[in-house]
Structure formats: C-alpha cells, structure tokens
Design a protein around this motif. Structure first.
Motif, mmCIF file in Angstrom:
data_model
loop_
_atom_site.group_PDB
_atom_site.id
_atom_site.type_symbol
_atom_site.label_atom_id
_atom_site.label_comp_id
_atom_site.label_asym_id
_atom_site.label_seq_id
_atom_site.Cartn_x
_atom_site.Cartn_y
_atom_site.Cartn_z
ATOM 1 N N ASP A 1 0.861 -1.175 0.000
ATOM 2 C CA ASP A 1 0.000 0.000 0.000
ATOM 3 C C ASP A 1 0.907 1.238 0.000
ATOM 4 O O ASP A 1 1.800 1.348 0.849
ATOM 5 C CB ASP A 1 -0.886 -0.025 1.247
ATOM 6 N N PHE A 2 0.667 2.153 -0.950
ATOM 7 C CA PHE A 2 1.493 3.358 -1.023
ATOM 8 C C PHE A 2 1.385 4.208 0.244
ATOM 9 O O PHE A 2 2.326 4.906 0.601
ATOM 10 C CB PHE A 2 1.112 4.210 -2.243
ATOM 11 N N ASN A 3 0.255 4.151 0.952
ATOM 12 C CA ASN A 3 0.071 4.953 2.164
ATOM 13 C C ASN A 3 0.814 4.399 3.370
ATOM 14 O O ASN A 3 0.974 5.097 4.360
ATOM 15 C CB ASN A 3 -1.419 5.078 2.507
ATOM 16 N N SER A 4 1.248 3.158 3.310
ATOM 17 C CA SER A 4 1.997 2.579 4.430
ATOM 18 C C SER A 4 3.167 1.761 3.877
ATOM 19 O O SER A 4 3.322 0.591 4.182
ATOM 20 C CB SER A 4 1.090 1.723 5.307
ATOM 21 N N PHE A 5 3.993 2.430 3.079
ATOM 22 C CA PHE A 5 5.158 1.801 2.460
ATOM 23 C C PHE A 5 6.251 1.637 3.513
ATOM 24 O O PHE A 5 6.583 2.585 4.224
ATOM 25 C CB PHE A 5 5.646 2.672 1.301
ATOM 26 N N LYS A 6 6.813 0.435 3.630
ATOM 27 C CA LYS A 6 7.822 0.145 4.652
ATOM 28 C C LYS A 6 9.225 0.252 4.054
ATOM 29 O O LYS A 6 9.814 -0.735 3.635
ATOM 30 C CB LYS A 6 7.584 -1.239 5.237
ATOM 31 N N ASP A 7 9.741 1.466 4.026
ATOM 32 C CA ASP A 7 11.088 1.699 3.506
ATOM 33 C C ASP A 7 12.120 1.112 4.460
ATOM 34 O O ASP A 7 11.969 1.182 5.684
ATOM 35 C CB ASP A 7 11.325 3.203 3.325
ATOM 36 N N GLU A 8 13.173 0.531 3.881
ATOM 37 C CA GLU A 8 14.197 -0.147 4.683
ATOM 38 C C GLU A 8 14.965 0.796 5.607
ATOM 39 O O GLU A 8 15.459 0.386 6.642
ATOM 40 C CB GLU A 8 15.166 -0.878 3.753
ATOM 41 N N LYS A 9 15.069 2.084 5.233
ATOM 42 C CA LYS A 9 15.842 3.030 6.036
ATOM 43 C C LYS A 9 14.976 4.028 6.800
ATOM 44 O O LYS A 9 15.318 4.433 7.896
ATOM 45 C CB LYS A 9 16.821 3.790 5.144
ATOM 46 N N LYS A 10 13.842 4.431 6.205
ATOM 47 C CA LYS A 10 13.008 5.478 6.797
ATOM 48 C C LYS A 10 11.866 4.946 7.643
ATOM 49 O O LYS A 10 11.194 5.704 8.318
ATOM 50 C CB LYS A 10 12.417 6.355 5.692
ATOM 51 N N GLY A 11 11.602 3.643 7.578
ATOM 52 C CA GLY A 11 10.455 3.086 8.283
ATOM 53 C C GLY A 11 9.192 3.232 7.444
ATOM 54 O O GLY A 11 9.257 3.349 6.230
ATOM 55 N N VAL A 12 8.048 3.254 8.094
ATOM 56 C CA VAL A 12 6.771 3.344 7.384
ATOM 57 C C VAL A 12 6.530 4.787 6.954
ATOM 58 O O VAL A 12 6.583 5.702 7.774
ATOM 59 C CB VAL A 12 5.607 2.842 8.261
ATOM 60 N N ILE A 13 6.292 4.968 5.656
ATOM 61 C CA ILE A 13 6.037 6.295 5.105
ATOM 62 C C ILE A 13 4.781 6.250 4.245
ATOM 63 O O ILE A 13 4.331 5.183 3.835
ATOM 64 C CB ILE A 13 7.221 6.812 4.255
ATOM 65 N N SER A 14 4.232 7.418 3.972
ATOM 66 C CA SER A 14 3.074 7.542 3.096
ATOM 67 C C SER A 14 3.520 8.213 1.808
ATOM 68 O O SER A 14 4.129 9.292 1.840
ATOM 69 C CB SER A 14 1.984 8.363 3.776
ATOM 70 N N ILE A 15 3.240 7.570 0.685
ATOM 71 C CA ILE A 15 3.620 8.110 -0.625
ATOM 72 C C ILE A 15 2.356 8.536 -1.357
ATOM 73 O O ILE A 15 1.429 7.742 -1.507
ATOM 74 C CB ILE A 15 4.376 7.052 -1.454
ATOM 75 N N ASP A 16 2.339 9.771 -1.825
ATOM 76 C CA ASP A 16 1.229 10.266 -2.634
ATOM 77 C C ASP A 16 1.350 9.610 -4.014
ATOM 78 O O ASP A 16 2.337 9.835 -4.709
ATOM 79 C CB ASP A 16 1.309 11.779 -2.750
ATOM 80 N N PRO A 17 0.373 8.795 -4.412
ATOM 81 C CA PRO A 17 0.467 8.088 -5.696
ATOM 82 C C PRO A 17 0.667 9.015 -6.898
ATOM 83 O O PRO A 17 1.337 8.644 -7.857
ATOM 84 C CB PRO A 17 -0.863 7.344 -5.811
ATOM 85 N N SER A 18 0.137 10.226 -6.836
ATOM 86 C CA SER A 18 0.284 11.151 -7.969
ATOM 87 C C SER A 18 1.713 11.662 -8.117
ATOM 88 O O SER A 18 2.078 12.202 -9.153
ATOM 89 C CB SER A 18 -0.684 12.326 -7.838
ATOM 90 N N SER A 19 2.559 11.461 -7.091
ATOM 91 C CA SER A 19 3.949 11.928 -7.151
ATOM 92 C C SER A 19 4.913 10.840 -7.630
ATOM 93 O O SER A 19 6.093 11.112 -7.837
ATOM 94 C CB SER A 19 4.388 12.435 -5.776
ATOM 95 N N ILE A 20 4.417 9.617 -7.825
ATOM 96 C CA ILE A 20 5.285 8.492 -8.217
ATOM 97 C C ILE A 20 5.721 8.643 -9.662
ATOM 98 O O ILE A 20 4.912 8.865 -10.559
ATOM 99 C CB ILE A 20 4.575 7.147 -7.997
ATOM 100 N N THR A 21 7.029 8.509 -9.887
ATOM 101 C CA THR A 21 7.586 8.622 -11.232
ATOM 102 C C THR A 21 8.140 7.300 -11.765
ATOM 103 O O THR A 21 8.275 7.135 -12.970
ATOM 104 C CB THR A 21 8.712 9.676 -11.264
ATOM 105 N N LYS A 22 8.465 6.367 -10.868
ATOM 106 C CA LYS A 22 9.053 5.099 -11.313
ATOM 107 C C LYS A 22 8.809 4.022 -10.261
ATOM 108 O O LYS A 22 8.967 4.274 -9.070
ATOM 109 C CB LYS A 22 10.554 5.276 -11.528
#
Length: 154
Positions: free
Chosen positions: A111-132
């Motif tokens: 889920d883009f709203n609860s993305f578990k980044d390996e370094k930053k922890g759980v983050i929320s990504i706005d789907p409209s800002s995704i480029t790749k």
C-alpha cells in the motif's frame, strides 16, 4: 415521491460506476529489464538489476500486488533477500528513492500509504507523485515474478 428517490438513486449509482477505477495488470514482458535477464516470468540477475514497470500515472492507484516464487541463489555467497520493490517519487521538487525488501516468497501486497522503507520506516507516498516503480534484485539470484497488479482506488 418514490419515482424521484429512484431517479436520484440511479443517478448517484451511475456516477459511482462512471468514476470507478479498475485494477491494472502489468505483464512482466512489457517491463524494461536493467542488468537482468528475463525468461518468461523468471528474473535472473548476475549483478544488481531492476525490472522497471512501464511508465504510468499512478494517481488512481493505492498500491501494487505481485507474487514471488521459485527463488534460487545462483551463488553460495548471494544473500537470502528475494527481491525488493523500489519506488521513486517527487517531494518538494526533489526525487526521493525508497525500497521495501522481501526475504520470503509469496504474495506481496504493498500500500502506497503505508510503504515500509528499509531506512526510513513506514512512510506515506502520494500516488500522484510516483515517477518510477521497479522490482530490484541483488547479485546471482533467480526468482519468478507474476500477477503484478496496480490496485485501483475504490
């Protein structure tokens, strides 16, 4: 009065149906392989590689699902990490790169709203800002990737 309520209900239902989004399936063979060999749905890496999803507007999607199976280490020194999901997005005019690693095979539901980044922890990504979006692999590994689906907003 009943006719009026039925007409309003039909109009509202029609508006919801018109705005409904559908999930989007991504074919592995339509993705771009970078430092990977692709044989059907099997990804083979000799170095660090990526399977880059086709360019897409992610605004109407909430996440991505896929399945990883038949993982093999092609070298005894390869790590046990199966693969990772890598996302690039813009935030305050800057490109941000995040990665979620997977150490087991099976179905992955991200889920883009609860993305578990390996370094930053759980983050929320706005789907409209995704480029790749891509699936990354480390050195000397092989894995089957299938059922890649962008999950639509409901």
């Amino acid at each position: 009065m009943k006719k009026y309520l039925v007409a309003v209900f039909v109009a509202v239902l029609g508006a919801f149906c018109a705005n409904a989004q559908e999930n989007k399936t991504i074919d592995v063979n339509k993705c771009k392989a970078s430092s990977l060999s692709v044989e059907g749905s099997t990804l083979i890496s000799n170095g660090y590689g990526q399977l880059v999803f086709p360019e897409n507007d992610y605004t109407n999607f909430t996440g991505v699902n896929f399945e990883a199976s038949n993982f093999k280490k092609l070298d005894e020194n390869a790590t046990n990490a199966v693969c990772s999901l890598k996302i690039e997005y813009t935030q305050d005019g800057e490109t941000v790169k995040v990665s979620m690693g997977f150490h087991r095979t099976g179905k992955k539901k991200i889920d883009f709203n609860s993305f578990k980044d390996e370094k930053k922890g759980v983050i929320s990504i706005d789907p409209s800002s995704i480029t790749k979006v891509s699936i990354g692999m480390g050195k000397n590994k092989q894995v089957d990737i299938s059922n890649i689906v962008l999950v639509a907003k409901k």
